[in-house]
Write an enzyme that holds these catalytic residues in place. Structure first.
Site, short mmCIF file in Angstrom:
data_model
loop_
_atom_site.label_atom_id
_atom_site.label_comp_id
_atom_site.label_asym_id
_atom_site.label_seq_id
_atom_site.Cartn_x
_atom_site.Cartn_y
_atom_site.Cartn_z
N PRO A 14 0.79 -1.22 0.00
CA PRO A 14 0.00 0.00 0.00
C PRO A 14 0.83 1.28 0.00
CG PRO A 14 -0.13 -1.08 2.14
CD PRO A 14 0.57 -2.02 1.21
N ARG A 22 4.83 11.01 -2.06
CA ARG A 22 4.52 10.74 -0.65
C ARG A 22 5.74 10.94 0.23
NH1 ARG A 22 4.43 4.98 1.94
NH2 ARG A 22 3.64 5.51 3.99
N TYR A 27 10.98 9.03 1.88
CA TYR A 27 11.06 8.05 0.81
C TYR A 27 11.78 8.55 -0.44
CZ TYR A 27 7.60 5.83 3.76
OH TYR A 27 6.96 5.28 4.84
N ALA A 82 3.00 -0.73 4.95
CA ALA A 82 2.48 -0.81 6.32
C ALA A 82 2.06 -2.22 6.71
CB ALA A 82 1.30 0.15 6.48
N HIS A 85 4.08 -4.47 9.22
CA HIS A 85 3.96 -4.36 10.67
C HIS A 85 2.64 -4.88 11.21
CE1 HIS A 85 7.27 -1.80 9.63
NE2 HIS A 85 6.46 -1.02 8.94
N ASP A 92 2.18 -15.71 7.21
CA ASP A 92 1.80 -17.10 6.94
C ASP A 92 2.01 -17.47 5.47
OD1 ASP A 92 1.14 -17.46 9.59
OD2 ASP A 92 -1.04 -17.33 9.27
N GLU A 103 12.70 -9.28 2.17
CA GLU A 103 11.98 -8.08 2.60
C GLU A 103 12.79 -6.85 2.20
OE1 GLU A 103 10.25 -6.35 6.81
OE2 GLU A 103 12.02 -7.63 6.85
N HIS A 105 12.86 -2.46 2.15
CA HIS A 105 12.32 -1.17 2.59
C HIS A 105 13.23 -0.05 2.12
CE1 HIS A 105 9.27 -2.99 5.08
NE2 HIS A 105 10.20 -3.79 5.57
N ILE A 106 12.63 1.02 1.66
CA ILE A 106 13.37 2.20 1.24
C ILE A 106 13.96 2.90 2.46
CG2 ILE A 106 13.08 4.50 0.21
CD1 ILE A 106 10.99 3.15 -1.68
N SER A 107 13.14 3.11 3.48
CA SER A 107 13.62 3.71 4.72
C SER A 107 14.06 2.58 5.66
CB SER A 107 12.53 4.56 5.37
OG SER A 107 11.48 3.73 5.85
N ARG A 116 6.66 0.59 13.89
CA ARG A 116 7.31 0.06 12.68
C ARG A 116 8.47 -0.88 13.01
NH1 ARG A 116 5.22 3.08 8.39
NH2 ARG A 116 4.55 5.16 8.97
#
Length: 149
Positions: A14, A22, A27, A82, A85, A92, A103, A105-107, A116
């Site tokens: 999302p 954003r 980001y 999001a 988290h 699962d 996994e 993540h940008i940040s 987070r």
């Protein structure tokens, strides 16, 4: 002996469709389309192909994880946004497949709000790459190409 798949699914959750607009202070200004272009260029150099997708819907991410397994994808890079988290369903799904999940993540979530700091995806991921801006995706792709995961 079967050939190893060259396809890497890149799943985005999302609000990642709003990258570039954003919260650029967190980001950056790179759009998701620009990240896709960077990944496609690097994948070509590495002999891989990218299947890049984005959705704002949790169940779609679950379905795509299942699809990656069914299609014999080499790996999945996932930035669940999001849902990282909050989603036990994604945890699962990642645990249910044998396709390696990385996994992304940008940040760096661990340097942000305390909510987070828990990553359900990370509990099932073979590797986590975070905090390198859009380069996080490329670092993850390199890990797949090198056989690290």
């Amino acid at each position: 002996m079967s050939e190893i798949s060259k396809t890497v699914f890149v799943l985005n959750g999302p609000n990642l469709n709003l990258l570039g607009l954003r919260e650029p202070e967190i980001y950056g200004s790179t759009t998701l389309d620009e990240i896709a272009g960077m990944l496609e260029d690097r994948a070509l150099e590495l002999g891989l192909t990218i299947d890049m997708r984005q959705t704002n819907h949790e169940g779609m991410l679950v379905d795509w994880l299942h699809e990656a397994q069914a299609q014999g994808a080499r790996a999945v890079l996932i930035n669940a946004g999001a849902y990282t988290h909050t989603s036990i369903a994604l945890l699962d799904a990642a645990k249910a497949i044998t396709t390696p999940v990385i996994e992304v993540h940008i940040s760096d979530p661990k340097t942000r709000e305390s909510f987070r700091h828990t990553s359900y995806i990370g509990m099932a991921a073979a590797k986590t790459v975070e905090g390198h801006g859009p380069q996080s995706y490329l670092i993850a792709l390199e890990a797949v190409a090198s056989g690290e995961v």
